[in-house]
Design a protein around this motif. Structure first.
Motif, PDB file in Angstrom:
ATOM      1  N   THR A  33       0.818  -1.217   0.000  1.00 36.49           N
ATOM      2  CA  THR A  33       0.000   0.000   0.000  1.00 36.49           C
ATOM      3  C   THR A  33       0.848   1.262   0.000  1.00 36.49           C
ATOM      4  OG1 THR A  33      -0.142  -0.059   2.416  1.00 36.49           O
ATOM      5  CG2 THR A  33      -1.920  -1.135   1.177  1.00 36.49           C
ATOM      6  N   GLN A  34       2.174   1.096   0.027  1.00 39.66           N
ATOM      7  CA  GLN A  34       3.049   2.263   0.140  1.00 39.66           C
ATOM      8  C   GLN A  34       4.130   2.230  -0.952  1.00 39.66           C
ATOM      9  OE1 GLN A  34       4.381   2.855   4.207  1.00 39.66           O
ATOM     10  NE2 GLN A  34       2.515   1.971   5.010  1.00 39.66           N
ATOM     11  N   PRO A  35       4.301   3.327  -1.707  1.00 39.89           N
ATOM     12  CA  PRO A  35       3.655   4.632  -1.542  1.00 39.89           C
ATOM     13  C   PRO A  35       2.229   4.692  -2.071  1.00 39.89           C
ATOM     14  CG  PRO A  35       5.123   4.684  -3.422  1.00 39.89           C
ATOM     15  CD  PRO A  35       5.316   3.352  -2.784  1.00 39.89           C
ATOM     16  N   GLU A  36       1.793   3.680  -2.851  1.00 39.86           N
ATOM     17  CA  GLU A  36       0.416   3.592  -3.322  1.00 39.86           C
ATOM     18  C   GLU A  36       0.055   2.121  -3.438  1.00 39.86           C
ATOM     19  OE1 GLU A  36      -0.220   4.852  -7.367  1.00 39.86           O
ATOM     20  OE2 GLU A  36       1.800   4.241  -7.977  1.00 39.86           O
ATOM     21  N   PRO A  37      -1.228   1.790  -3.379  1.00 42.41           N
ATOM     22  CA  PRO A  37      -1.628   0.388  -3.508  1.00 42.41           C
ATOM     23  C   PRO A  37      -1.176  -0.204  -4.844  1.00 42.41           C
ATOM     24  CG  PRO A  37      -3.430   1.676  -2.602  1.00 42.41           C
ATOM     25  CD  PRO A  37      -2.378   2.661  -3.045  1.00 42.41           C
ATOM     26  N   THR A  38      -0.365  -1.265  -4.763  1.00 40.35           N
ATOM     27  CA  THR A  38       0.289  -1.840  -5.938  1.00 40.35           C
ATOM     28  C   THR A  38       0.230  -3.353  -5.872  1.00 40.35           C
ATOM     29  OG1 THR A  38       1.823   0.037  -6.057  1.00 40.35           O
ATOM     30  CG2 THR A  38       2.474  -1.973  -7.211  1.00 40.35           C
ATOM     31  N   LEU A  39      -0.090  -3.982  -6.986  1.00 37.90           N
ATOM     32  CA  LEU A  39      -0.084  -5.430  -7.073  1.00 37.90           C
ATOM     33  C   LEU A  39       1.336  -5.921  -7.297  1.00 37.90           C
ATOM     34  CD1 LEU A  39      -1.663  -8.129  -7.288  1.00 37.90           C
ATOM     35  CD2 LEU A  39      -1.738  -7.729  -9.769  1.00 37.90           C
ATOM     36  N   LEU A  40       1.834  -6.751  -6.380  1.00 38.11           N
ATOM     37  CA  LEU A  40       3.175  -7.319  -6.505  1.00 38.11           C
ATOM     38  C   LEU A  40       3.142  -8.747  -7.047  1.00 38.11           C
ATOM     39  CD1 LEU A  40       4.770  -6.033  -3.173  1.00 38.11           C
ATOM     40  CD2 LEU A  40       4.819  -4.976  -5.443  1.00 38.11           C
ATOM     41  N   ARG A  41       2.056  -9.477  -6.780  1.00 32.67           N
ATOM     42  CA  ARG A  41       1.895 -10.819  -7.323  1.00 32.67           C
ATOM     43  C   ARG A  41       0.426 -11.197  -7.285  1.00 32.67           C
ATOM     44  NH1 ARG A  41       4.149 -15.966  -4.010  1.00 32.67           N
ATOM     45  NH2 ARG A  41       2.296 -15.488  -2.770  1.00 32.67           N
TER      46      ARG A  41
ATOM     47  N   GLU B  92      -9.709  -8.143  -8.520  1.00 36.76           N
ATOM     48  CA  GLU B  92     -10.938  -7.352  -8.606  1.00 36.76           C
ATOM     49  C   GLU B  92     -11.551  -7.096  -7.227  1.00 36.76           C
ATOM     50  OE1 GLU B  92     -10.632  -9.703 -12.512  1.00 36.76           O
ATOM     51  OE2 GLU B  92     -10.093  -9.961 -10.393  1.00 36.76           O
ATOM     52  N   ALA B  93     -11.449  -8.087  -6.326  1.00 34.82           N
ATOM     53  CA  ALA B  93     -12.001  -7.920  -4.977  1.00 34.82           C
ATOM     54  C   ALA B  93     -11.212  -6.874  -4.191  1.00 34.82           C
ATOM     55  CB  ALA B  93     -11.984  -9.256  -4.236  1.00 34.82           C
TER      56      ALA B  93
ATOM     57  N   CYS C 296     -12.562  -3.194  -2.830  1.00 39.31           N
ATOM     58  CA  CYS C 296     -12.428  -2.777  -1.429  1.00 39.31           C
ATOM     59  C   CYS C 296     -11.798  -1.393  -1.316  1.00 39.31           C
ATOM     60  CB  CYS C 296     -11.588  -3.808  -0.674  1.00 39.31           C
ATOM     61  SG  CYS C 296     -11.251  -3.406   1.053  1.00 39.31           S
ATOM     62  N   LEU C 297     -10.787  -1.131  -2.131  1.00 36.87           N
ATOM     63  CA  LEU C 297     -10.075   0.157  -2.081  1.00 36.87           C
ATOM     64  C   LEU C 297     -10.800   1.257  -2.855  1.00 36.87           C
ATOM     65  CD1 LEU C 297      -6.399  -1.076  -2.578  1.00 36.87           C
ATOM     66  CD2 LEU C 297      -7.452  -0.305  -0.445  1.00 36.87           C
ATOM     67  N   GLY C 298     -11.672   0.860  -3.774  1.00 34.24           N
ATOM     68  CA  GLY C 298     -12.368   1.839  -4.594  1.00 34.24           C
ATOM     69  C   GLY C 298     -11.502   2.451  -5.671  1.00 34.24           C
ATOM     70  N   ALA C 299     -10.424   1.766  -6.040  1.00 32.46           N
ATOM     71  CA  ALA C 299      -9.501   2.278  -7.056  1.00 32.46           C
ATOM     72  C   ALA C 299      -8.681   1.118  -7.598  1.00 32.46           C
ATOM     73  CB  ALA C 299      -8.570   3.335  -6.466  1.00 32.46           C
ATOM     74  N   PRO C 300      -8.189   1.213  -8.840  1.00 36.89           N
ATOM     75  CA  PRO C 300      -7.358   0.140  -9.387  1.00 36.89           C
ATOM     76  C   PRO C 300      -5.991   0.085  -8.715  1.00 36.89           C
ATOM     77  CG  PRO C 300      -7.487   1.972 -10.928  1.00 36.89           C
ATOM     78  CD  PRO C 300      -8.449   2.271  -9.823  1.00 36.89           C
TER      79      PRO C 300
END
Length: 313
Positions: free
Chosen positions: A187-195, A202-203, A207-211
């Protein structure tokens, strides 16, 4: 490397007590989670963590996930921001791992983080895993319980096939219901998919309301090596049919040697993925894999297949 007579522990009070005793003594115990079996060691014990890398033949630059019995314990080890708390509240226990800044006084062995200022944390959903974590009373570092780079284990027998004699015990919790590793997000510095993994992206985005942002490269979480989850056999992706001398791993209604899900169910396919790859690998032929839809759990399946098909170092 020390050779062990690996104990096969049953999922009862006696088996749990023995597994916890071994973990507290610095020994390695493979434990079931809802995703895959993990190779557990006391995350606060430098020697125990070093044994994980030795048993797996895992590169020391590849960090580990620490497993906790409940979400409240995460604050002891990592800095939780608002987005991290929102995700933890929504998806823990479950197949989500968060990579967050490590607190200076966390007491986690340096090898766990591979020298990074962050650490990956998760609360597994499997009841046997959580019972073991509570009994052990310590954070447990647990990568997949297989030789590094090979197919992840979803049964206790898979663990023994790869690590028998290298670890103290395996706690048998039956087949893993999800069948692919956890989804990893920072989530730092921004919400990011690592794997991508066992929790659909999509879930998380709902939950975060953003991609989620895309990972920019480099290894800052487990499961990011280019070649990973690999059988001995070569793999060919996006195959409509098998070539002469190949086995075909199918999806949906089709003729094939083994089908991940004849009904085209991605949840069923994810649960069957690693077991199916093992079965076809035993045949000894190259493996052709039918196309898998790239949404929901299909993203995790395709990630694992791409890494399995990548050239081996």
């Amino acid at each position: 490397m020390t050779e062990y007579r690996t104990e096969h522990l049953q999922p009862d009070t006696k088996g749990l007590a023995r597994a916890a005793e071994l973990l507290r003594s610095g020994a390695l115990v493979a434990l079931p989670t809802e995703t895959v079996y993990g190779l557990g060691g006391d995350a606060t014990d430098d020697t125990a963590v070093a044994r994980i890398f030795e048993a797996k033949g895992r590169p020391s630059f590849n960090p580990l996930i620490i497993h906790l019995s409940d979400a409240a314990k995460a604050e002891r080890y990592v800095e939780m921001d608002e987005d991290a708390r929102r995700l933890a509240d929504a998806f823990w226990p479950g197949a989500l791992t968060l990579v967050l800044p490590l607190k200076p006084d966390a007491g986690i062995a340096p090898l766990v983080t591979a020298g990074l200022p962050t650490v990956a944390v998760r609360v597994p959903e499997h009841p046997l895993a959580r019972d073991l974590l509570r009994l052990t009373g310590r954070p447990v570092a647990a990568p997949s319980a297989n030789p590094s780079g090979r197919i992840s284990p979803t049964t206790a027998q898979h663990v023994l096939d790869g690590l028998d004699g290298r670890i103290a015990a395996v706690l048998d919790g039956g087949p893993c219901p999800v069948g692919v590793e956890s989804t990893i997000v920072t989530t730092q510095p921004e919400p990011t998919l690592l794997r991508p993994g066992g929790l659909p992206v999509e879930a998380i985005e709902a939950c975060l309301g953003a991609p989620l942002a895309a990972h920019g490269g480099g290894i800052n979480a487990p499961g990011q090596m280019t070649s990973h989850y690999a059988p001995e056999a070569a793999i060919r992706l996006e195959a409509d049919s098998a070539r002469p001398g190949e086995s075909l791993l199918g999806f949906g209604h089709m003729d094939c040697d083994l089908n991940l899900s004849p009904a085209g169910d991605l949840v069923e396919a994810a649960a069957n993925l690693f077991s199916a790859m093992r079965k076809l690998d035993e045949i000894g032929k190259p493996i052709a894999v039918a196309p898998i839809p790239d949404h929901g759990l299909g993203r995790a399946i395709n990630d694992r297949l791409r890494r399995a098909a990548a050239p081996k170092d």
